[in-house]
Every structure is written in structure tokens, then in C-alpha cells.
Design a protein around this motif. Structure first.
Motif, PDB file in Angstrom:
ATOM      1  N   ILE A  52      59.544   4.258  14.052  1.00 39.03           N
ATOM      2  CA  ILE A  52      60.828   3.842  13.472  1.00 39.03           C
ATOM      3  C   ILE A  52      61.852   4.958  13.598  1.00 39.03           C
ATOM      4  N   ARG A  53      61.411   6.171  13.314  1.00 38.62           N
ATOM      5  CA  ARG A  53      62.297   7.333  13.344  1.00 38.62           C
ATOM      6  C   ARG A  53      62.874   7.556  14.741  1.00 38.62           C
ATOM      7  N   VAL A  54      62.023   7.480  15.749  1.00 38.31           N
ATOM      8  CA  VAL A  54      62.442   7.746  17.131  1.00 38.31           C
ATOM      9  C   VAL A  54      63.308   6.619  17.678  1.00 38.31           C
ATOM     10  N   GLN A  55      62.871   5.382  17.482  1.00 38.49           N
ATOM     11  CA  GLN A  55      63.627   4.259  18.057  1.00 38.49           C
ATOM     12  C   GLN A  55      65.039   4.166  17.475  1.00 38.49           C
ATOM     13  N   LEU A  56      65.167   4.318  16.166  1.00 38.68           N
ATOM     14  CA  LEU A  56      66.493   4.205  15.558  1.00 38.68           C
ATOM     15  C   LEU A  56      67.365   5.411  15.910  1.00 38.68           C
ATOM     16  N   SER A  57      66.771   6.592  15.959  1.00 41.31           N
ATOM     17  CA  SER A  57      67.528   7.781  16.345  1.00 41.31           C
ATOM     18  C   SER A  57      68.055   7.652  17.781  1.00 41.31           C
ATOM     19  N   SER A  58      67.227   7.068  18.653  1.00 41.05           N
ATOM     20  CA  SER A  58      67.638   6.910  20.059  1.00 41.05           C
ATOM     21  C   SER A  58      68.808   5.938  20.203  1.00 41.05           C
ATOM     22  N   LYS A  59      69.033   5.097  19.181  1.00 38.65           N
ATOM     23  CA  LYS A  59      70.165   4.150  19.198  1.00 38.65           C
ATOM     24  C   LYS A  59      71.372   4.724  18.457  1.00 38.65           C
ATOM     25  N   GLY A  60      71.315   6.026  18.127  1.00 39.71           N
ATOM     26  CA  GLY A  60      72.437   6.673  17.453  1.00 39.71           C
ATOM     27  C   GLY A  60      72.446   6.502  15.953  1.00 39.71           C
ATOM     28  N   CYS A  61      71.312   6.059  15.381  1.00 35.00           N
ATOM     29  CA  CYS A  61      71.228   5.847  13.936  1.00 35.00           C
ATOM     30  C   CYS A  61      70.009   6.569  13.358  1.00 35.00           C
ATOM     31  N   VAL A  72      44.889  -5.456  12.606  1.00 32.66           N
ATOM     32  CA  VAL A  72      45.947  -4.613  13.178  1.00 32.66           C
ATOM     33  C   VAL A  72      46.088  -4.911  14.672  1.00 32.66           C
ATOM     34  N   ARG A  73      44.961  -4.967  15.365  1.00 29.09           N
ATOM     35  CA  ARG A  73      44.980  -5.214  16.816  1.00 29.09           C
ATOM     36  C   ARG A  73      45.556  -6.588  17.160  1.00 29.09           C
ATOM     37  N   SER A  74      45.223  -7.581  16.337  1.00 23.92           N
ATOM     38  CA  SER A  74      45.678  -8.953  16.615  1.00 23.92           C
ATOM     39  C   SER A  74      47.060  -9.239  16.034  1.00 23.92           C
ATOM     40  N   ARG A  75      47.635  -8.235  15.414  1.00 19.76           N
ATOM     41  CA  ARG A  75      48.975  -8.310  14.812  1.00 19.76           C
ATOM     42  C   ARG A  75      49.077  -9.331  13.687  1.00 19.76           C
ATOM     43  N   SER A  76      47.961  -9.558  12.988  1.00 16.77           N
ATOM     44  CA  SER A  76      48.020 -10.368  11.767  1.00 16.77           C
ATOM     45  C   SER A  76      48.141  -9.445  10.550  1.00 16.77           C
ATOM     46  N   PHE A  77      48.357  -8.166  10.822  1.00 14.27           N
ATOM     47  CA  PHE A  77      48.541  -7.135   9.800  1.00 14.27           C
ATOM     48  C   PHE A  77      50.029  -6.803   9.794  1.00 14.27           C
ATOM     49  N   ARG A  78      50.736  -7.175   8.700  1.00 10.80           N
ATOM     50  CA  ARG A  78      52.194  -7.000   8.651  1.00 10.80           C
ATOM     51  C   ARG A  78      52.563  -5.680   7.990  1.00 10.80           C
ATOM     52  N   LYS A  79      53.571  -5.010   8.578  1.00  6.53           N
ATOM     53  CA  LYS A  79      54.082  -3.764   8.004  1.00  6.53           C
ATOM     54  C   LYS A  79      55.606  -3.842   7.960  1.00  6.53           C
ATOM     55  N   ILE A  80      56.143  -3.895   6.744  1.00  7.68           N
ATOM     56  CA  ILE A  80      57.594  -3.976   6.585  1.00  7.68           C
ATOM     57  C   ILE A  80      58.084  -2.738   5.835  1.00  7.68           C
ATOM     58  N   TYR A  81      59.161  -2.184   6.341  1.00  6.00           N
ATOM     59  CA  TYR A  81      59.725  -0.957   5.770  1.00  6.00           C
ATOM     60  C   TYR A  81      61.182  -1.168   5.381  1.00  6.00           C
ATOM     61  N   LEU A  82      61.638  -0.351   4.435  1.00  9.61           N
ATOM     62  CA  LEU A  82      63.065  -0.170   4.201  1.00  9.61           C
ATOM     63  C   LEU A  82      63.413   1.226   4.684  1.00  9.61           C
ATOM     64  N   THR A  83      64.587   1.358   5.274  1.00 11.12           N
ATOM     65  CA  THR A  83      65.047   2.685   5.666  1.00 11.12           C
ATOM     66  C   THR A  83      66.558   2.757   5.549  1.00 11.12           C
ATOM     67  N   VAL A  84      67.050   3.964   5.312  1.00  5.70           N
ATOM     68  CA  VAL A  84      68.489   4.225   5.291  1.00  5.70           C
ATOM     69  C   VAL A  84      68.806   5.081   6.507  1.00  5.70           C
ATOM     70  N   VAL A  85      69.759   4.614   7.320  1.00  4.80           N
ATOM     71  CA  VAL A  85      70.122   5.344   8.535  1.00  4.80           C
ATOM     72  C   VAL A  85      71.593   5.740   8.502  1.00  4.80           C
ATOM     73  N   HIS A  86      71.913   6.752   9.275  1.00 11.22           N
ATOM     74  CA  HIS A  86      73.317   7.126   9.484  1.00 11.22           C
ATOM     75  C   HIS A  86      73.940   6.143  10.457  1.00 11.22           C
TER      76      HIS A  86
END
Length: 242
Positions: free
Chosen positions: A171-180, A93-107
Motif C-alpha cells: 500500500i505504501r509503495v503503490q500510493l507513493s508512486s502515484k504521488g500520494c 489467502v492463496r485463493s483470495r477468500s481472505f479479505r484485508k481492508i485498510y484505512l489510510t491517510v495520504v498526502h
């Protein structure tokens, strides 16, 4: 994959991968990953009890928490069954060799079909909310994600999100801050969501080097085919994990 029926009143949890070192599962929605102030049954204790029952283990069972998903979020997660595995996964996780991919639906829609969002986030522990603040703000942490728009429908967008840092509510905060704001997110999108809606955020892929064999492990889980996920075909959603 294996779906375990509930034992001793425990919720059933789908297993994606298991060996002596790791336990990869599909986190059910609305169950906290670890014990919180609500006192509700949490995933960590559910899994410990499940392993204890399935393998008839005496005493305490070790289960290491390596990464987290917010309570309303479901999808792929991995837990460590030994302290050595926990340590090595945490290093991934620290070395960023741990991948995390999400799907999300935004307004709404984002300004481009793909991009990188880099923000500084600050958490308010009292209210358990996170906000975007100016770079250099004391206590602020850098948050980075890459997104790809997979489709749009009826005022919503389906996004693939590659999470490069693991900040609280990122994810929730960053996308909301962009109006989505995310569909169903009461905390960061109350003005456009209705109480009772399930947040549309799903951990579709967790990838990492196996802590002992170094083999590339990929845990994959697609979201349930209910609204708003069913606005797009599952074949399109599968592009997030290819």
C-alpha cells in the motif's frame, strides 16, 4: 472484545475473537509481528506467552502466522492456534477468500474517487525497500489493490484500501508512486513527512471463512482518534467496513 492487562511485563493486546482454532487481535503499533534483526519483543512471542499464562499450558504453545502487518502499522490480525487452521487459512489467502481492508491517510488527492492500482513490485532485501518496476522485471511480483476516497481535508485524503495481493510494503509503495505518500511514512514519503510521525495505515477488517465451521468471520478494528485520523468523523471511517 477483551483487553488483557500486561502479565510478566508483556504489553496488553486487545482480543477481537478467540476459540480453539483462532486468535483474532488488534496489533499494537511499533511492535514487529515476528522476531527481526532488532531483537525487540515481537507479537508472535507475546501471544504465545499470553496463551500459555491464561490457559496454564505446559511446554511450547503453537501460534501460526498467516499474514503480516508492517511494524509501524496497527489493527486487526488473525493467528492460527493449530497447524491445521494455519494451513486452511493460508489456503484462504492463496485463493483470495481472505479479505484485508485498510484505512489510510495520504498526502494529496488521487485522480479519481475510486479505482484499481496494478503494479509490479520488486523488493531490495538489503535495504528492505520496495519499488515499482516494469512488468516482466526478474523478481518482480504483481501487486493489486482497490481504493475508495472516503473524504479529503487540509491537503489529506482518507482512503479505504481493499488489498487483493499481499506484497511487502504494498500500500505504501503503490500510493507513493502515484504521488500520494502515506502520512507519517518516512520510508516512502520522507520529503513530506516529519521524523517521529506515526504512519497512518490501519488494518480495519480481516475477513475469512472459519477453518473448521466455514462461518464467515470478520475482525474489525478502527484507528485511534488522534491526528490525522480525527480529521474525519468515526462514522465516515466505519463506511470502510460496511
Amino acid at each position: 472484545m477483551a483487553q488483557h492487562e500486561s502479565q510478566n511485563g508483556l504489553p496488553s493486546v486487545e482480543i477481537l475473537f478467540e476459540d480453539n482454532h483462532l486468535l483474532g487481535i488488534v496489533k499494537p503499533v511499533n511492535i514487529p509481528v515476528q522476531e527481526d534483526a532488532t531483537g525487540d519483543l515481537d507479537l508472535l512471542n507475546i501471544l504465545k506467552e499470553d496463551v500459555k499464562l491464561r490457559y496454564n499450558k505446559p511446554g511450547n504453545v503453537y501460534m501460526g502466522l498467516v499474514h503480516r502487518l508492517d511494524r509501524p502499522v496497527g489493527g486487526a490480525m488473525v493467528f492460527a492456534k493449530t497447524s491445521k487452521s494455519a494451513s486452511r487459512l493460508s489456503e484462504s489467502v492463496r485463493s483470495r477468500s481472505f479479505r484485508k481492508i485498510y484505512l489510510t491517510v495520504v498526502h494529496g488527492t488521487l485522480p479519481s474517487s475510486q479505482g484499481r492500482l496494478t503494479d509490479t513490485l520488486l523488493k531490495d532485501e538489503k535495504s528492505n525497500t520496495v519499488s515499482v518496476v516494469r512488468k516482466g522485471t526478474p523478481g518482480g511480483k504483481e501487486a493489486i489493490l482497490d481504493y475508495t476516497v472516503l473524504g479529503t481535508s487540509g491537503g489529506f485524503s482518507l482512503l479505504k484500501v481493499d488489498l487483493l495481493t499481499g506484497r511487502s510494503h504494498q500500500i505504501r509503495v503503490q500510493l507513493s508512486s502515484k504521488g500520494c505518500p502515506l502520512y507519517g511514512d518516512q520510508k516512502y514519503g520522507a520529503s513530506v513527512n516529519k521524523p517521529g510521525q506515526q504512519i497512518a495505515l490501519w488494518s480495519v477488517l480481516v475477513g475469512f471463512p472459519h477453518p473448521t465451521t466455514k462461518e464467515d468471520i470478520q475482525l474489525i478494528s478502527l484507528p485511534p482518534q488522534s491526528h490525522p485520523w480525527n480529521l474525519w468523523p468515526q462514522e465516515l471511517q466505519k463506511q470502510a467496513v460496511r
